[in-house]
Motif scaffolding. Sequence first.
Motif, PDB file in Angstrom:
ATOM      1  N   TYR A 163      22.084 -26.229  42.739  1.00 42.03           N
ATOM      2  CA  TYR A 163      20.700 -25.790  42.600  1.00 42.03           C
ATOM      3  C   TYR A 163      20.109 -26.292  41.302  1.00 42.03           C
ATOM      4  O   TYR A 163      20.803 -26.375  40.287  1.00 42.03           O
ATOM      5  N   ASP A 164      18.814 -26.559  41.311  1.00 37.50           N
ATOM      6  CA  ASP A 164      18.027 -26.677  40.096  1.00 37.50           C
ATOM      7  C   ASP A 164      17.232 -25.386  39.989  1.00 37.50           C
ATOM      8  O   ASP A 164      16.708 -24.886  41.003  1.00 37.50           O
ATOM      9  N   GLY A 165      17.166 -24.839  38.788  1.00 33.88           N
ATOM     10  CA  GLY A 165      16.420 -23.601  38.617  1.00 33.88           C
ATOM     11  C   GLY A 165      16.251 -23.259  37.157  1.00 33.88           C
ATOM     12  O   GLY A 165      16.949 -23.803  36.296  1.00 33.88           O
ATOM     13  N   THR A 179      27.712 -21.710  37.496  1.00 35.41           N
ATOM     14  CA  THR A 179      28.155 -22.575  36.412  1.00 35.41           C
ATOM     15  C   THR A 179      27.093 -23.621  36.105  1.00 35.41           C
ATOM     16  O   THR A 179      26.710 -24.392  37.000  1.00 35.41           O
ATOM     17  N   PRO A 180      26.595 -23.684  34.858  1.00 36.63           N
ATOM     18  CA  PRO A 180      25.693 -24.769  34.490  1.00 36.63           C
ATOM     19  C   PRO A 180      26.453 -26.095  34.522  1.00 36.63           C
ATOM     20  O   PRO A 180      27.601 -26.160  34.059  1.00 36.63           O
ATOM     21  N   VAL A 181      25.843 -27.129  35.088  1.00 37.09           N
ATOM     22  CA  VAL A 181      26.495 -28.431  35.202  1.00 37.09           C
ATOM     23  C   VAL A 181      25.518 -29.551  34.852  1.00 37.09           C
ATOM     24  O   VAL A 181      24.307 -29.337  34.776  1.00 37.09           O
ATOM     25  N   ARG A 182      26.067 -30.736  34.662  1.00 31.91           N
ATOM     26  CA  ARG A 182      25.256 -31.944  34.510  1.00 31.91           C
ATOM     27  C   ARG A 182      25.912 -33.042  35.326  1.00 31.91           C
ATOM     28  O   ARG A 182      27.100 -32.960  35.639  1.00 31.91           O
ATOM     29  N   MET A 235      14.920 -29.593  34.246  1.00 28.21           N
ATOM     30  CA  MET A 235      15.278 -28.328  34.873  1.00 28.21           C
ATOM     31  C   MET A 235      16.796 -28.212  34.862  1.00 28.21           C
ATOM     32  O   MET A 235      17.497 -29.149  35.250  1.00 28.21           O
ATOM     33  N   PRO A 236      17.333 -27.098  34.440  1.00 31.61           N
ATOM     34  CA  PRO A 236      18.783 -26.905  34.462  1.00 31.61           C
ATOM     35  C   PRO A 236      19.354 -26.979  35.885  1.00 31.61           C
ATOM     36  O   PRO A 236      18.678 -26.625  36.852  1.00 31.61           O
ATOM     37  N   ARG A 237      20.586 -27.416  35.973  1.00 38.29           N
ATOM     38  CA  ARG A 237      21.283 -27.525  37.261  1.00 38.29           C
ATOM     39  C   ARG A 237      22.506 -26.606  37.230  1.00 38.29           C
ATOM     40  O   ARG A 237      23.166 -26.465  36.204  1.00 38.29           O
TER      41      ARG A 237
END
Length: 91
Positions: A56-58, A79-82, A1-3
Amino acid sequence: MPRYVVERTFDGGLPIRADPAGSEACSAVVLRNADEGVTWLHSYVSDDGNRTYCVYDGPSPEAIRQVAARNNQPVGAITPVRVLDPYFYRG
């Protein structure tokens, strides 16, 4: 899941109190988020209470915007992050 990290600005400060009513408000947010497959992991609050940085994860930024609207929350940047932590490099 993207964060994602979601930046929010609250004019007059974050409206969630540190009492049972605040706990109920947070629980309601979590339930509404689940309707779109969004999970609130945690948030950082500035010392003055006017800005938050929420993790958030979503499934998408749009899903996060949708639940924010349902929760009457402002949305600044998403902002997408890892994850990167200091233990990543240890062998």
